[in-house]
Each structure stands twice: as C-alpha cells, then as structure tokens.
Enzyme design. Sequence first.
Site, PDB file in Angstrom:
ATOM      1  N   GLN A 186       0.801  -4.838 -12.665  1.00  7.66           N
ATOM      2  CA  GLN A 186       1.908  -5.628 -12.125  1.00  7.66           C
ATOM      3  C   GLN A 186       2.597  -6.521 -13.164  1.00  7.66           C
ATOM      4  OE1 GLN A 186       0.896  -7.731  -8.513  1.00  7.66           O
ATOM      5  NE2 GLN A 186       0.269  -5.847  -7.465  1.00  7.66           N
TER       6      GLN A 186
ATOM      7  N   HIS B 198      -1.772  -7.948  -1.910  1.00 14.39           N
ATOM      8  CA  HIS B 198      -2.984  -8.642  -2.364  1.00 14.39           C
ATOM      9  C   HIS B 198      -2.495  -9.791  -3.236  1.00 14.39           C
ATOM     10  CE1 HIS B 198      -6.955  -9.517  -3.739  1.00 14.39           C
ATOM     11  NE2 HIS B 198      -6.900  -8.855  -4.875  1.00 14.39           N
TER      12      HIS B 198
ATOM     13  N   GLY C 289      -4.919   2.149   2.531  1.00 17.77           N
ATOM     14  CA  GLY C 289      -3.621   2.676   2.933  1.00 17.77           C
ATOM     15  C   GLY C 289      -3.672   3.869   3.866  1.00 17.77           C
TER      16      GLY C 289
END
Length: 340
Positions: A86, A108, A134
């Site tokens: 990220q 999260h 998921g």
Amino acid sequence: MAKIYTDKDADLGVFQGKTLAVLGFGSQGHAHALNLKESGAHVIIGLYEGSKSIAVAREKGFEVYSTAEAVQKADVILVALPDTKQPAAYEKDIAPNLKKGKTLIFSHGFSIHFKTIVPPPEVDVILVAPKGPGHIVRRMYTEGKGVPSLIAVYQNPSKKAKKVALAWAKGIGGTRAGVLETTFKEETETDLFGEQTVLCGGASALVQAGFEVLVEAGYSPEMAYFECLHELKLIVDLMNEAGISGMRFSISETAKWGDVSVGPKIIDASVKKRMKAALTNIQSGKFAKQWVKEYQSGYPQYNALLKEGENHPIEKVGSKLRSMMPWMQKRQTKGAQASY
C-alpha cells in the site's frame, strides 16, 4: 453494549451519481467490487500495468483503469492492496490524485494506524472490514446473507464519512448480518492478535503439535489427521453456532470432562503470558516494523517458514484423505496467491 447497525441504518442512495473505485482485485477487492456492483453502485477497478487480474476483472464486466486513473475518476476509493504494498502505491498513484471531497476506504487499519500511509486532512478516511475472507464475503452475499463487518472513521472533513461507511457496508452485505463501529486502532490490533495467537498461528501450531505427538507415539498418520485436523471443523462449527457452552452441550460427557479438565493444562498460564507478549509487540508497533522490514528484504523468512509448513507430514496425509471425500470443496493452494 455496542450499537449494531443493520440494513435500515444504511442508505445506498449515498452512492447515487458517485463512482466507486476498488484498487486491487484479490480476495477482498473482488468481493467488494462484485457485491457493490450487484447492489446497484457504479464500480470501477484500478490495477497496476501488467496485473494478471486485469483480464479477470474485465471478464466480470468491470471497466479497468490504471491505479492513478481510477483514483482520479472515483469519489470513493477502496485500497484493497496487501498492507506491505500500500505505501508505494499510495505515494506513486493515489496521493497525487486525491482531492478534497474524495473518500479513502481500507478493509484493514494497518497502514493508517501504523502510519505507513498519512493521508491529507481534506479527504475522508474510513474503514469497512468484513470479519471473514473475501470468498466468504462474496459467497454469503450471493446467498442473500452477509458477513458481520466493522466500520470506523479516521478523518471526517465532509461530516458524511459514517454514512459512506454504512452505505459501503450495506453494499457488500455486511448490514444483513450486523455492523459494529470501532476505531482503526482497535480493529488493527485485535485483528493482528487474533490471526497470530488463535485463528491462524495458534490453531495451525496446535493442530501440527497434536498430529506430531500421536504419530511419534506410534499411531497412524491417518488417525492423527482425523483427530487433530478433520474433526476440528466440526467442533468450531458448533462453537460458531452456539458458543463454547453450546458446543459442550453437543459432545459426550467424556469429551466434556476432557475439555474442562485437560484443556486448561495444555493452554495454560504460560500460553496466556506469551499471548500478552504478542499483543505488546502489536501495540508497540514492533510487529509492524518487523513485517515491513521482511517485505523490504524480499520475504526470506516468510517464504522459508511457509515452505516448511507445506512440507509438514500432515499436508501429505491430509491431501490423500481429502481426495477420498469428493463432496468436500477443494481449494487450489499452490500458485494461487491472490493477484493485485
């Protein structure tokens, strides 16, 4: 008691005329995107150039853009990338395209809580975290059900962040099961603790140790597998449906006596002490720093430990026994890491 939000508390009309972007099309990303699309929202996908998921997302009927383009086009953006990936994606593609009025969503809280990402003050930052992987989020939605979810608000310059979080939770099916409000800190720290000490780390190590003890004592690997792994699902299902006491109601008196008299001697005060140490490492940021360092150095220990686990004898005997149960849903694991 915390308030539990349900369908009546959330309004999908919040997304009227808005574009939602899901960055990444792996485990959580594909589930959020498909569920929101089927809930009537306009969803686009953002992926890096050359991603294997581009063809998959297009096949599912999505418009696919580069990560930067998706952020430019969208009003609400889910960062559904691995925690370690990220920060780089944020610096390169997300941050330069954020403007006042946009909303960043995380499933999260890791990157925000441990400040590997520091968003600008003019954007809303929220969390929508289903309490399940998921593929379960997706399957439950298609069955008309939902996975309980958490929401949190980190930044709220628009004063509409909570409504957006609830709408997103409704769009993925979370409000069907119930949604709790939490904080980024609480979600992140409890999630990491659960994964490490009970759900994944604790359960895996307990199963492997039990299997080893029986096999080393001369019992057949097949018997050890059934006793220490196969039947675990049956017990956990009972706990999930009726709590620990409900599970005990459904087992024999002998099993109950073994449970209450021997269990606490196995998972004893020394285990709890080490659990507390693990929690301290999470709270202090030590675990996060070690994990980021592991990623930056190319995952040497991570890959070695996973390989060691794949080579454990329980995997070989388990594969053989599962092949004899055609009704059991099989999962591909080799080379099936989610692509982003």
